[in-house]
Design an enzyme around this catalytic site. Structure first.
Site, PDB file in Angstrom:
ATOM      1  CG  ASP A 287      -7.545  72.265 -21.561  1.00 12.85           C
ATOM      2  OD1 ASP A 287      -7.663  71.684 -20.412  1.00 12.85           O
ATOM      3  OD2 ASP A 287      -8.302  72.539 -22.290  1.00 12.85           O
TER       4      ASP A 287
ATOM      5  CD  GLU B 105      -7.719  67.928 -19.146  1.00  4.73           C
ATOM      6  OE1 GLU B 105      -9.206  67.954 -18.349  1.00  4.73           O
ATOM      7  OE2 GLU B 105      -7.966  68.450 -20.398  1.00  4.73           O
TER       8      GLU B 105
ATOM      9  CG  ASP C  24     -12.289  69.915 -15.200  1.00  3.93           C
ATOM     10  OD1 ASP C  24     -12.849  71.056 -15.273  1.00  3.93           O
ATOM     11  OD2 ASP C  24     -11.271  69.769 -15.635  1.00  3.93           O
TER      12      ASP C  24
ATOM     13  CD  GLN D 128     -14.422  76.637 -24.052  1.00  6.35           C
ATOM     14  OE1 GLN D 128     -15.444  75.827 -23.848  1.00  6.35           O
ATOM     15  NE2 GLN D 128     -13.572  76.461 -23.123  1.00  6.35           N
TER      16      GLN D 128
HETATM   17  C1  GLC Z   1     -10.234  71.274 -19.617  1.00  9.96           C
HETATM   18  C2  GLC Z   1     -10.398  71.621 -18.312  1.00  9.96           C
HETATM   19  C3  GLC Z   1     -11.963  71.960 -18.107  1.00  9.96           C
HETATM   20  C4  GLC Z   1     -12.408  72.753 -19.352  1.00  9.96           C
HETATM   21  C5  GLC Z   1     -12.303  71.896 -20.852  1.00  9.96           C
HETATM   22  C6  GLC Z   1     -12.166  72.826 -21.852  1.00  9.96           C
HETATM   23  O1  GLC Z   1     -10.744  69.702 -19.394  1.00  9.96           O
HETATM   24  O2  GLC Z   1      -9.874  70.999 -17.255  1.00  9.96           O
HETATM   25  O3  GLC Z   1     -12.030  72.649 -17.118  1.00  9.96           O
HETATM   26  O4  GLC Z   1     -13.798  72.806 -19.335  1.00  9.96           O
HETATM   27  O5  GLC Z   1     -10.643  71.553 -20.820  1.00  9.96           O
HETATM   28  O6  GLC Z   1     -11.127  73.759 -22.115  1.00  9.96           O
HETATM   29  C1  GLC Z   2     -14.491  65.958 -19.981  1.00  9.40           C
HETATM   30  C2  GLC Z   2     -13.379  66.121 -20.677  1.00  9.40           C
HETATM   31  C3  GLC Z   2     -12.213  66.678 -20.122  1.00  9.40           C
HETATM   32  C4  GLC Z   2     -12.720  67.873 -19.409  1.00  9.40           C
HETATM   33  C5  GLC Z   2     -14.055  67.582 -18.530  1.00  9.40           C
HETATM   34  C6  GLC Z   2     -14.749  68.957 -17.924  1.00  9.40           C
HETATM   35  O1  GLC Z   2     -14.310  64.875 -18.770  1.00  9.40           O
HETATM   36  O2  GLC Z   2     -12.865  64.721 -21.483  1.00  9.40           O
HETATM   37  O3  GLC Z   2     -11.096  66.908 -20.708  1.00  9.40           O
HETATM   38  O4  GLC Z   2     -11.922  68.238 -18.190  1.00  9.40           O
HETATM   39  O5  GLC Z   2     -14.909  67.074 -19.314  1.00  9.40           O
HETATM   40  O6  GLC Z   2     -15.807  68.671 -17.198  1.00  9.40           O
END
Ligand code: GLC
Ligand code: GLC
Length: 645
Positions: A285, A327, A398, A253
Site C-alpha cells: 500500500d 499500489e 478509493d 498513520q
Molecule cells: C491507500 C489506500 C487508501 C488509504 C491510503 C493510506 O492508498 O488505498 O484507502 O487511505 O493508502 O493507507
Molecule cells: C492518493 C494516494 C493514494 C491513496 C489515495 C487515497 O491518491 O496517492 O495512494 O489511495 O490518495 O484517497
C-alpha cells in the site's frame, strides 16, 4: 553450473549450516533460489544501506531471517512454490478474475467468506482481495489502513488460524488470496510507535521524528497533501514526546523511515510470515511515499524502486508462489516503473493498478470523445512488461483523482484545468442533464483540485435513471457498465471487480450517520453487499439480473479467448474516429482487435482500418458470432463493444 561464491552466498552457507532444520533437498532448492536472486536482493540493499554502520550484521540478520522463514513454510505452500516457478504466468492468464471487498461488508467475517465461496466460484473469481484484514487501531482506522499489529487478524473478522483455513479452502477451489500490507506507515498504536513515544531511541528511528518545525517546514515546501480537507499538513506534533512526527495520510498513520535498514528487516519478516499463512498476493500500500528527499514531493523517488526490488527478491527466495502488487496511484510516467523498468525490468512489482486506464474510461464516458484517452494510452505506456501486468479496474474503494496532465490535455486540444474541473462536476452530478451521481472528495481550495466518489453504477447513470423511472436511461446505464467491464476484461491484466458492481449497487449514504466514517466520503462507494439483490441475479427481468448476466457473459468469453493472456502486447490504435477507443492484442493465435463506442450514436469503422490492424476472420469473440459489414464498414451501436479476430 559453476558458481563464484559471493560474500552473501557464504553467509547463506553459514546460515544453513547453523539452521539444520531443512531436509537436504529443501536446502538445495533454497540454495538455488538464493543464488538466482541474491544480486536482485543485495544489489539495491548495498546501494541503500551499504555505507551505514552495521551493514554486514544487517545482511547476516536478513539471511538468517530468510532461512528461518523458509524453514517455517508449510509443505503445501512449498509445493505451490514449485508449481508457480514452473508456471510463472499463472497470474497473467485469461481465466484470472479479481473480486475485491471488505470482509465485514461482504459477509461479516472470514468464516462468512467461506460460506459464500460458492458465490465467488459462480462469478468466476480466481483472485480474491480482502481489503485490510490485519489488526487495525481502534476507532477510525482509515478502513483498516492504520495497522497496529501485522501479525494478527482484525478480531472482528476472525483469527490468523481462520485466515489459514480460508486461504487453504479457497486455493482448493482455484482461488488465490490478496491482502494489504501497509508499508508506508503504521498506526500510532503499533508497538513500535508506542515505544517510540515512550522515548525509546531505537523505535524513534523507525519513524520520522523532529525536535522542532525547521525540517518539517523545509520538507513542506514541496510536499502535497493527500487529505487536505480532513487531515491537512504532513506532520503532527505530540506534546508528550515533544516531537513532530511525519504523518502523510491521517494523524494516526505514522510514516515509517525506510532509510533505516531495521525497518526493511521487520517488514520482510512480516511479509513472509503472511506468505506462510497462504497469502498469494501482497498489495503493497501507498508505496510511492516510502522514500523522503528534501526538495521533492517525496513520491516515486528512485530509492522506492530499490526497496521494492529488494522486497520482491526476498519473496522469490523464500516464497516464489507469492507475487507483489504495488499500489501507486500516480501519473503515467511515474506509474510504469512500478512494473519494473530499466535495471528493474522483471524484478519489481507483478501487478499495479492501471489508474490511467480507469481515469480515461470515465473521462471518455463523460465527454463521449476518445482523443485524450487514445493519446494518453498510446503515448505513455509500453505494450508489455516482463513477468508483470496491470490490475485493470473501473472502481475501487478509493476516490477517483483526475490525474490528467496539462500537457496531455493540450495535446488533445483541451485545457487540463478546465477538463479536470468538468469531470469533477460531471461525476458529482452538477452538470446539467448529466447522468452521473457521485460526490466530491478532498476539494482543495488552494489548487482548485477535486476528486470524486461514487459507485460504478451511480457514476454510469443507473442511480439517476432509476430515480427518474426511465427505462431507456436504465438501458443506457447498463450498457455503460457492461462496456466498461468489456474494456477492463480485454485490455490485458487482471480485471478487478469491486464487490457489488456485478449487481449494479448504487451509492450508499448511510456512512454519514456513523461518527467514525462521516468525515470520509469514500464510504459512499463502499456499500454492504446486498444479498437480497444477489438473490435476484438469475432473474433477467431485474436490473441486477441483467448486469450480472452481462458480466458473466463477458467473463466466460474472456476465458475462451486466448488472445487476452496478459503477456500478449497491447497496442492502442488511432482510427481517427473521435468516440471510438480501439486496441489490438498481438498473440500467437493472431491479433484481437477490441473496439468500444463511447459516443452516443452509431459509428462506422472502415473495413480497411480493421484489416490494417490484422482483422481477417470478422468474428466477434465477445458476442461469439460473426459480424456483418455494411458498405465496407463495421457498424457499432452506441456503447457498442466488439472483440474482433
Ligand atoms: C491507500 C489506500 C487508501 C488509504 C491510503 C493510506 O492508498 O488505498 O484507502 O487511505 O493508502 O493507507
Ligand atoms: C492518493 C494516494 C493514494 C491513496 C489515495 C487515497 O491518491 O496517492 O495512494 O489511495 O490518495 O484517497
Amino acid at each position: 553450473m559453476p558458481q563464484r561464491d559471493s560474500q552473501y552466498s557464504a553467509m547463506m552457507e553459514q546460515g544453513l549450516a547453523a539452521a539444520k532444520d531443512l531436509a537436504p533437498h529443501q536446502e538445495d532448492v533454497f540454495r538455488m533460489r538464493f543464488r538466482r536472486s541474491e544480486r536482485d536482493l543485495f544489489g539495491p540493499l548495498q546501494e541503500l544501506y551499504g555505507a551505514k554502520p552495521g551493514y554486514e550484521q544487517f545482511c547476516r540478520d536478513l539471511v538468517s531471517a530468510l532461512i528461518r522463514l523458509q524453514t517455517e513454510r508449510p509443505g503445501a505452500l512449498r509445493h505451490l512454490d514449485l508449481q508457480r516457478d514452473l508456471e510463472p504466468d499463472w497470474f497473467q492468464r485469461q481465466d484470472m478474475v479479481g473480486y475485491v471487498f471488505y470482509i465485514d461488508r461482504f459477509n461479516g467475517t472470514l468464516q462468512g467468506v467461506l460460506d459464500k465461496a460458492g458465490y465467488l466460484e459462480e462469478l468466476g473469481a480466481t483472485y480474491i482481495h480482502f481489503m485490510p484484514c490485519l489488526k487495525p487501531r481502534p476507532g477510525d482506522s482509515d478502513g483498516g489502513y492504520s495497522v497496529m499489529d501485522y501479525r494478527a487478524i482484525n478480531p472482528a473478522l476472525g483469527t490468523m488460524a481462520d485466515l489459514e483455513t480460508v486461504t487453504t479452502a479457497l486455493r482448493q477451489r482455484g482461488m488465490s488470496v490478496c491482502i494489504d500490507l501497509v508499508l508506508n506507515h503504521t498506526a500510532k498504536e503499533h508497538e513500535w510507535a508506542q515505544r517510540a513515544r515512550n522515548g525509546e531511541k531505537r523505535y524513534q528511528d523507525y519513524y520520522w521524528t523532529f525536535e522542532d518545525r525547521s525540517l518539517p517546514d523545509a520538507y513542506s515546501q514541496t510536499l502535497v497533501e493527500v487529505f487536505p480537507a480532513h487531515a491537512p499538513g504532513n506532520f503532527t506534533y505530540y506534546d508528550d514526546m515533544k516531537k513532530w512526527v511525519w504523518t502523510t495520510f491521517n494523524e494516526h498513520q505514522w510514516d515509517l523511515n525506510w532509510s533505516n535498514p531495521q525497518v526493511f528487516l521487520e517488514i520482510v519478516e512480516i511479509m513472509l510470515f503472511l506468505a506462510n499463512k497462504g497469502v498469494d498476493v501482497v498489495r503493497l500500500d501507498a508505496v510511492a511515499f516510502m522514500w523522503k528527499r528534501m526538495g521533492t514531493r517525496c513520491q516515486n523517488e528512485p530509492e522506492v524502486h530499490q526497496l521494492l526490488q529488494a522486497l520482491r527478491a526476498a519473496s522469490r527466495i523464500v516464497a516464489p508462489a507469492l507475487i507483489h502488487k504495488e499500489e501507486a496511484i500516480v501519473a503515467p510516467r511515474d506509474l510504469i516503473p512500478y512494473l519494473g523498468q530499466g535495471k528493474h525490468s522483471g524484478r519489481e512489482g507483478n501487478l499495479a493498478y492501471h489508474n490511467s486506464l480507469m481515469v480515461q474510461f470515465w473521462s471518455a464516458l463523460a465527454t463521449r470523445q476518445t482523443r485524450l484517452m487514445t493519446h494518453v494510452l498510446r503515448t505513455h505506456f509500453p505494450e508489455s512488461f516482463v513477468n508483470a501486468t496491470w490490475g485493470t479496474y473501473l472502481r475501487c474503494h478509493d476516490d477517483i483523482g483526475w490525474a490528467i496532465t496539462d500537457e496531455d490535455a493540450a495535446a488533445a486540444g483541451v485545457s487540463g484545468f478546465a477538463h479536470r474541473g468538468f469531470l469533477a462536476d460531471f461525476y458529482a452530478g452538477r452538470f446539467p442533464g448529466g447522468f452521473a451521481r457521485g460526490g466530491d472528495f478532498q476539494s482543495n481550495p488552494g489548487t482548485g483540485d477535486k476528486r470524486t466518489n461514487g459507485t460504478c453504477a451511480s457514476l454510469c447513470g443507473l442511480e439517476s435513471a432509476i430515480g427518474a423511472n426511465d427505462a431507456g436511461a436504465i438501458d443506457d446505464a447498463i450498457h455503460r457498465i457492461l462496456m466498461g467491464h468489456a474494456l477492463i476484461c480485454s485490455f490485458g491484466g487482471i480485471p478487478l471487480l469491486y464487490m457489488g458492481d456485478e449487481l449494479g449497487q448504487i451509492n450508499d449514504h448511510s456512512y454519514e450517520a456513523d461518527g467514525h466514517l462521516r468525515h470520509d466520503g469514500r464510504w459512499m462507494h463502499r456499500p454492504k453487499m446486498d444479498w437480497t439483490k444477489a438473490g435476484r441475479r438469475k432473474d433477467q427481468a431485474t436490473i441486477e439480473g441483467r448486469i450480472y448476466a452481462g458480466l458473466r457473459h463477458i467473463l466466460d468469453r474472456r476465458r475462451a479467448t486466448a488472445h487476452i493472456h496478459a503477456a500478449n502486447p497491447v497496442s492502442i490504435l488511432d482510427l481517427g474516429i473521435d468516440g471510438i477507443f480501439a486496441f489490438a492484442r498481438k498473440s500467437p493465435v493472431g491479433p484481437l482487435v477490441c473496439l468500444f463506442n463511447f459516443s452516443e450514436r452509431w459509428q462506422s469503422i472502415p473495413r480497411s482500418s480493421l484489416e490494417a490492424a490484422g482483422v481477417t476472420e470478422w468474428f466477434d469473440r465477445l458476442a461469439n458470432a460473426a459480424v456483418t459489414l455494411q458498405n465496407d464498414t463495421l457498424p457499432l451501436p452506441p456503447q457498442g463493444r466488439i472483440w474482433l479476430t
